[in-house]
Design a protein around this motif. Structure first.
Motif, PDB file in Angstrom:
ATOM      1  N   UNK A  85       0.856  -1.174   0.000  1.00  0.00           N
ATOM      2  CA  UNK A  85       0.000   0.000   0.000  1.00  0.00           C
ATOM      3  C   UNK A  85       0.900   1.234   0.000  1.00  0.00           C
ATOM      4  N   UNK A  86       0.611   2.154  -0.884  1.00  0.00           N
ATOM      5  CA  UNK A  86       1.450   3.328  -1.036  1.00  0.00           C
ATOM      6  C   UNK A  86       0.590   4.575  -0.888  1.00  0.00           C
ATOM      7  N   UNK A  87       0.844   5.342   0.208  1.00  0.00           N
ATOM      8  CA  UNK A  87       0.038   6.531   0.509  1.00  0.00           C
ATOM      9  C   UNK A  87       0.955   7.747   0.485  1.00  0.00           C
ATOM     10  N   UNK A  88       0.649   8.759  -0.324  1.00  0.00           N
ATOM     11  CA  UNK A  88       1.532   9.938  -0.420  1.00  0.00           C
ATOM     12  C   UNK A  88       1.411  10.841   0.802  1.00  0.00           C
ATOM     13  N   UNK A  89       2.506  11.485   1.188  1.00  0.00           N
ATOM     14  CA  UNK A  89       2.544  12.515   2.211  1.00  0.00           C
ATOM     15  C   UNK A  89       2.645  13.869   1.519  1.00  0.00           C
ATOM     16  N   UNK A  90       1.819  14.820   1.963  1.00  0.00           N
ATOM     17  CA  UNK A  90       1.804  16.159   1.366  1.00  0.00           C
ATOM     18  C   UNK A  90       2.259  17.188   2.367  1.00  0.00           C
ATOM     19  N   UNK A  91       2.686  18.313   1.868  1.00  0.00           N
ATOM     20  CA  UNK A  91       3.065  19.444   2.698  1.00  0.00           C
ATOM     21  C   UNK A  91       2.407  20.692   2.127  1.00  0.00           C
ATOM     22  N   UNK A  92       2.005  21.618   3.011  1.00  0.00           N
ATOM     23  CA  UNK A  92       1.381  22.848   2.564  1.00  0.00           C
ATOM     24  C   UNK A  92      -0.134  22.760   2.583  1.00  0.00           C
ATOM     25  N   UNK A  93      -0.759  23.910   2.284  1.00  0.00           N
ATOM     26  CA  UNK A  93      -2.222  23.956   2.269  1.00  0.00           C
ATOM     27  C   UNK A  93      -2.750  23.255   1.021  1.00  0.00           C
ATOM     28  N   UNK A  94      -4.047  23.041   0.995  1.00  0.00           N
ATOM     29  CA  UNK A  94      -4.670  22.271  -0.076  1.00  0.00           C
ATOM     30  C   UNK A  94      -4.412  22.876  -1.450  1.00  0.00           C
ATOM     31  N   UNK A 139       3.846  16.900  -2.736  1.00  0.00           N
ATOM     32  CA  UNK A 139       4.175  15.575  -2.210  1.00  0.00           C
ATOM     33  C   UNK A 139       5.600  15.593  -1.666  1.00  0.00           C
ATOM     34  N   UNK A 140       5.747  15.178  -0.422  1.00  0.00           N
ATOM     35  CA  UNK A 140       7.077  15.168   0.209  1.00  0.00           C
ATOM     36  C   UNK A 140       7.529  13.751   0.562  1.00  0.00           C
TER      37      UNK A 140
END
Length: 595
Positions: A169-178, A183-184
């Motif tokens: 399972x691969x779930x992306x991590x994000x940074x910043x507002x919507x 993707x970080x």
């Protein structure tokens, strides 16, 4: 000694050994002996003549020999029947021409049949190979492939898009507002949901391998790059490879490929890895510039997904995949990379050495193309109704050194759209090729030469040589190989759909050592052998001793007819101008004088 009237004859002892033959010989009359002597002498000359023709293939001399029987000279016809057969006659003049023509036609057919029999026998004995163009789809060319490609599946796409190779399972991590998030990173792992704490453990087959790091070896086999985007101002690139996985780095910068967009890399990279561990394998293609190299494109492979994939582990032979190269500054593909990879334990790495994917050694060949003649060509000069024909042969390939264009001599003042050349072209080729796109094609073009304006392209045809050359790689490594069409080594190609006309060609491919053993010059130059090319027929012959005939050949029949008619009209008008006044004066004088 056997005495005869007014002389004697000597007899060899071995002629008397065969008594039956001796009885037949000595039982003949003097006239029969003389006739047999003439026949034997003529038969020897004929045998010498036919042997010379067979060795040099002088088709033109055969036609001249047949035409010679139509004159008023005496022609002797011989039969293979008994010496006393009344069918043997001495034919003279037109009578000989009629009978000789039918015999010549029969003899020609017999010669063709004999030639085909010898050709088939030579083929069966392995003296040469023949590739029949009409049966090109029936030849098995599987052995042409390298050994490492046999039984190996090939995909024209990324392997993860063709097979189930994503076990996690691969779930992306994000940074910043919507609105400005980026993707970080990613969460990569397994999740299992049970109704109770004491529920069954995760059913993943290789769960134990995830919790314990395993030492492995990764082998990456990179075959070739295709359709690379150029980075140099000349529309090409000098590509080389860079690989990066964790702390491992590889580069082929010192062996970059010069000036190509279709590089054949054929490189194998082996590196120790740990699973789980560093999993992102970056493969980059760079353009060498000496200082400040340019990135052409990059592709990334997750080797962790592959190692822990059940589908991957079940593959005995890892398939070949074609991966797309991408660049951050563009959303367009930067080219393709053909490759495959293997992951194995240290023990297997010692047991099985890396596969040798180096390209096979190329061998020098010589392609010989003979342009025999052309016919039914459209007339380009509407005034003289004639053409000045020549034919070009172009060998075009993605291998720059093999691109070559040659042309025949000029058939000056060709009539009726026909041209005769008997011209040999020779093209050096190296086989086998590393890529299918490198196999050349042959283009024949019929031209009309203009001396005061650009030359006119009458028609052209293109012959794809890839099937023929691949066949030669398999069946003709040490002998000549002839391209046939309908079991004929000289065949006509119809150009009606590409301008009009027909051209007669023949092709053969010879390994370099065979080409040296069977030398042949360009055009009709020495050594004019294998086969012998006679001087072309039907060419205009100009002579100062025959000015009218030369002028007719130069201007053509229609223009000459028009010129003659014009001269006659001018003469008639001039005559009328000079005679009419005197005639009118005479008539007037006669009327006035009443004479």
């Amino acid at each position: 000694l056997i005495k005869r009237v007014l002389g004697y004859a000597s007899v060899e002892v071995e002629d008397l050994i065969d008594m039956q033959r001796a009885m037949e010989y000595f039982g003949q009359t003097e006239q029969q002996l003389e006739l047999n002597s003439i026949r034997n002498a003529a038969a020897e000359k004929l045998a010498d003549y036919e042997q010379k023709q067979q060795s040099e293939h002088k088709a033109a001399e055969e036609e001249q020999h047949e035409e010679a029987g139509q004159g008023d000279d005496a022609v002797i016809s011989f039969s293979t029947e008994d010496a006393n057969d009344e069918s043997q006659h001495l034919l003279v003049g037109k009578q000989a021409a009629g009978a000789g023509g039918a015999q010549d036609k029969t003899t020609t057919n017999d010669k063709e049949l004999l030639k085909l029999e010898h050709k088939q026998k030579a083929k069966e004995e392995g003296l040469f190979a023949a590739y029949e163009w009409t049966n090109k789809d029936t030849y098995d060319l599987s052995k042409v492939q390298p050994d490492y490609m046999k039984n190996r599946t090939t995909y024209d796409d990324e392997l993860e898009d063709k097979l189930s190779l994503k076990p996690f399972l691969k779930i992306p991590f994000f940074s910043g507002k919507s609105a400005k998030r980026r993707t970080v990173g990613y969460f990569k792992g397994l999740m299992s949901f049970t109704e109770h704490k004491s529920g069954a453990a995760h059913t993943f087959k290789y769960l134990k391998d995830i919790t314990n790091a395993t030492d492995l070896y990764l082998r990456v086999y990179i075959l070739r790059g295709t359709k690379l985007i150029p980075r140099d101002t000349n529309g090409s690139s000098d590509p080389y490879l860079k690989l990066r996985l964790g702390k491992s780095r590889f580069s082929t910068r010192n062996s970059y490929h010069n000036n190509t967009l279709e590089p054949g890399f054929y490189e194998c990279f082996e590196m120790p890895i740990k699973m789980p561990g560093a999993s992102k394998l970056d493969i980059e293609v760079w353009d060498w510039d000496g200082i400040g190299d340019d990135l052409i494109g990059r592709t990334t492979v997750d080797i962790e997904d592959r190692w822990f994939s059940e589908t991957w582990r079940e593959l005995k032979l890892k398939p070949v995949e074609t991966r797309t190269l991408w660049a951050e500054a563009s959303t367009v593909s930067q080219g393709k990379l053909t490759m495959w990879m293997e992951i194995m334990s240290p023990s297997d790495a010692k047991k099985y050495p890396p596969v040798d994917i180096s390209p096979p050694t190329q061998v020098d060949y010589e392609l010989r193309v003979i342009v025999w003649q052309c016919k039914d060509c459209p007339i380009m000069d509407e005034i003289t109704k004639m053409n000045d024909l020549y034919i070009t042969g172009e060998l075009s390939s993605t291998v720059e050194d093999e691109n070559n264009t040659q042309q025949t001599d000029l058939h000056f003042r060709s009539q009726n759209g026909c041209g005769s050349f008997n011209w040999r072209m020779k093209f050096p080729i190296k086989l086998p090729k590393q890529r299918l796109s490198e196999y050349p094609r042959f283009t024949a073009q019929i031209w009309d030469k203009d001396f005061f304006s650009p030359n006119d392209n009458i028609a052209e045809c293109t012959i794809e040589l890839k099937p023929f050359l691949r066949y030669c790689e398999k069946y003709s490594k040490d002998k000549r190989c002839v391209l046939e069409y309908g079991n004929q080594d000289k065949f006509w190609i119809d150009l009606a759909q590409k301008g009009g006309g027909k051209v007669e060609l023949s092709f053969e491919l010879l390994p370099d050592k065979v080409a040296k053993a069977l030398p042949a010059g360009l055009g009709r130059d020495a050594p004019n052998n294998n086969p012998y090319l006679p001087e072309p027929e039907g060419r205009a012959q100009f002579s100062l001793f025959h000015p009218c005939r030369s002028l007719r050949l130069l201007l053509g029949d229609q223009l000459c007819c028009k010129i003659v008619c014009l001269i006659i009209c001018v003469l008639v008008i001039a005559l009328a101008i000079f005679i009419t006044p005197n005639l009118i004066s005479a008539i007037t004088a006669n009327i006035l004088t009443g004479g």
